[in-house]
Design a protein around this motif. Structure first.
Motif, short mmCIF file in Angstrom:
data_model
loop_
_atom_site.label_atom_id
_atom_site.label_comp_id
_atom_site.label_asym_id
_atom_site.label_seq_id
_atom_site.Cartn_x
_atom_site.Cartn_y
_atom_site.Cartn_z
N MET A 5 0.84 -1.18 0.00
CA MET A 5 0.00 0.00 0.00
C MET A 5 0.89 1.25 0.00
SD MET A 5 -2.97 1.01 2.65
CE MET A 5 -2.58 2.48 3.53
N VAL A 6 0.63 2.17 -0.92
CA VAL A 6 1.39 3.40 -1.00
C VAL A 6 0.71 4.48 -0.17
CG1 VAL A 6 2.27 5.20 -2.54
CG2 VAL A 6 2.34 2.82 -3.27
N SER A 7 1.49 5.12 0.69
CA SER A 7 1.02 6.22 1.53
C SER A 7 1.91 7.42 1.28
CB SER A 7 1.10 5.84 3.00
OG SER A 7 0.19 4.82 3.29
N LYS A 8 1.52 8.55 1.84
CA LYS A 8 2.37 9.73 1.73
C LYS A 8 2.41 10.47 3.06
CE LYS A 8 -1.21 12.47 -0.56
NZ LYS A 8 -1.51 13.29 -1.72
N ILE A 9 3.56 11.14 3.27
CA ILE A 9 3.80 11.94 4.47
C ILE A 9 4.74 13.06 4.06
CG2 ILE A 9 5.75 10.51 5.23
CD1 ILE A 9 4.60 10.92 8.15
N GLY A 10 4.71 14.18 4.78
CA GLY A 10 5.57 15.31 4.45
C GLY A 10 6.65 15.53 5.50
N PHE A 11 7.78 16.06 5.04
CA PHE A 11 8.90 16.37 5.94
C PHE A 11 9.51 17.71 5.57
CE2 PHE A 11 8.89 11.69 5.74
CZ PHE A 11 8.77 11.40 7.08
N GLY A 12 9.83 18.47 6.60
CA GLY A 12 10.56 19.72 6.43
C GLY A 12 11.55 19.88 7.55
N VAL A 44 7.03 17.22 10.73
CA VAL A 44 6.46 16.06 10.06
C VAL A 44 5.03 16.46 9.74
CG1 VAL A 44 5.82 13.62 10.24
CG2 VAL A 44 7.89 14.45 11.40
N TYR A 45 4.71 16.49 8.44
CA TYR A 45 3.38 16.89 7.99
C TYR A 45 2.55 15.63 7.78
CZ TYR A 45 5.64 21.34 7.09
OH TYR A 45 6.34 22.51 7.23
N THR A 46 1.51 15.50 8.55
CA THR A 46 0.72 14.27 8.53
C THR A 46 -0.58 14.45 7.77
OG1 THR A 46 -0.27 14.83 10.67
CG2 THR A 46 1.73 13.48 10.70
N PHE A 47 -1.04 13.34 7.19
CA PHE A 47 -2.26 13.34 6.39
C PHE A 47 -3.44 12.73 7.14
CE2 PHE A 47 1.00 14.10 3.35
CZ PHE A 47 0.39 14.85 2.35
N ASN A 48 -3.18 12.15 8.32
CA ASN A 48 -4.27 11.58 9.12
C ASN A 48 -3.80 11.43 10.57
OD1 ASN A 48 -2.95 8.93 9.39
ND2 ASN A 48 -3.49 8.66 7.22
N GLU A 49 -4.74 11.10 11.43
CA GLU A 49 -4.44 10.99 12.86
C GLU A 49 -3.50 9.83 13.17
OE1 GLU A 49 -4.14 12.12 16.64
OE2 GLU A 49 -5.12 13.27 15.06
N ALA A 85 4.10 9.58 14.37
CA ALA A 85 5.20 10.56 14.36
C ALA A 85 5.54 11.01 15.77
CB ALA A 85 4.81 11.76 13.50
N GLN A 86 4.54 11.35 16.56
CA GLN A 86 4.82 11.80 17.93
C GLN A 86 5.44 10.69 18.76
OE1 GLN A 86 4.45 15.19 18.86
NE2 GLN A 86 5.91 14.31 20.30
N ASN A 87 4.99 9.46 18.56
CA ASN A 87 5.56 8.32 19.29
C ASN A 87 7.03 8.11 18.95
OD1 ASN A 87 3.17 7.80 20.65
ND2 ASN A 87 2.50 6.23 19.20
N VAL A 88 7.38 8.25 17.67
CA VAL A 88 8.78 8.10 17.26
C VAL A 88 9.63 9.22 17.86
CG1 VAL A 88 10.39 8.11 15.31
CG2 VAL A 88 8.25 6.82 15.16
N ILE A 89 9.15 10.44 17.78
CA ILE A 89 9.89 11.57 18.35
C ILE A 89 10.12 11.35 19.85
CG2 ILE A 89 9.76 14.03 18.91
CD1 ILE A 89 8.31 14.36 16.14
N LYS A 148 8.02 19.53 14.96
CA LYS A 148 6.58 19.55 15.24
C LYS A 148 5.85 18.55 14.36
CE LYS A 148 6.93 23.11 17.97
NZ LYS A 148 7.25 22.76 19.33
N VAL A 149 4.83 17.96 14.89
CA VAL A 149 3.94 17.10 14.13
C VAL A 149 2.71 17.95 13.84
CG1 VAL A 149 2.58 14.98 14.13
CG2 VAL A 149 4.83 15.03 15.27
N ILE A 150 2.52 18.28 12.57
CA ILE A 150 1.45 19.19 12.21
C ILE A 150 0.72 18.69 10.96
CG2 ILE A 150 2.22 21.30 13.34
CD1 ILE A 150 3.80 22.07 10.98
N PRO A 151 -0.55 19.01 10.85
CA PRO A 151 -1.32 18.51 9.71
C PRO A 151 -0.95 19.22 8.40
CG PRO A 151 -2.70 19.83 11.15
CD PRO A 151 -1.37 19.73 11.81
N TYR A 152 -0.88 18.44 7.36
CA TYR A 152 -0.65 18.95 6.01
C TYR A 152 -1.90 19.70 5.54
CZ TYR A 152 -0.67 18.74 0.93
OH TYR A 152 -0.75 19.06 -0.39
N LYS A 153 -1.66 20.79 4.81
CA LYS A 153 -2.81 21.51 4.24
C LYS A 153 -2.64 21.75 2.74
CE LYS A 153 -5.96 25.30 4.83
NZ LYS A 153 -6.43 26.36 5.67
N ARG A 154 -1.53 22.36 2.34
CA ARG A 154 -1.33 22.72 0.93
C ARG A 154 0.11 22.45 0.53
NH1 ARG A 154 -3.43 27.18 3.21
NH2 ARG A 154 -1.61 28.44 2.80
#
Length: 167
Positions: free
Chosen positions: A1-8, A84-89, A95-99, A113-119
């Motif tokens: 299954m392919v998922s996506k997550i963001g990183f900055g 870490v930009y997340t796409f779901n809960e 992410a928070q558990n790993v940190i 910070k673990v924050i929700p992705y928007k754009r």
């Protein structure tokens, strides 16, 4: 299954090269991410598409923490937000558990910070796949290569040795 997550966290050229160098990563989009809440401005980042059967989200997050200055709050953090930009809960909790689990391995507090992705805004074509298109440029030699060496040393089991054989 392919998922996506963001990183900055650092230059998106560096972050793109790091994640393109991992087994199980299907694609990396390089540009700027904006999130919900307080951090609604764009910051350099990547969206990583990955095969969950080949590489765990926890591994991706650990790679991210170890390949950028995740404990340093410097004057360029608006441009290079450590996130870490997340796409779901489920991703946000992982992410928070790993940190939290990796915090004892760092001398200073992790500021990521673990924050929700928007754009997302994609970078211009001439800058996409920057490292692998320009490996001999001074920036790549002096800034990206040291991060890729960390990747090889700490995450050899998921690093794509073929892509990194030039190091």
């Amino acid at each position: 299954m392919v998922s996506k997550i963001g990183f900055g966290g650092s230059c998106h050229w560096c972050t793109e090269a790091i994640f393109l160098s991992l087994k199980g990563v299907v694609a990396v989009q390089q540009g700027w991410i904006a999130s919900d809440g307080q951090n609604s401005t764009f910051s350099e980042a990547v969206i990583v598409e990955f095969d969950e059967r080949a590489i765990a989200i926890q591994t991706l997050i650990a790679v991210h923490l170890y390949t950028h200055s995740c404990t340093i709050n410097h004057s360029m953090r608006d441009k290079y937000r450590s996130a870490v930009y997340t796409f779901n809960e489920r991703q946000a909790m992982a992410a928070q558990n790993v940190i939290d689990a990796l915090q004892p391995e760092f001398k200073s507090a992790i500021i990521t910070k673990v924050i929700p992705y928007k754009r997302f805004r994609l970078n211009s074509d001439s800058y996409l796949n920057y490292y692998y298109s320009n490996p001999d440029k001074p920036f790549c030699q002096n800034v990206v290569n040291p991060k890729l060496r960390v990747l090889l040393a700490r995450f050899a089991n998921v690093a794509d040795a073929g892509k990194l054989s030039h190091l």
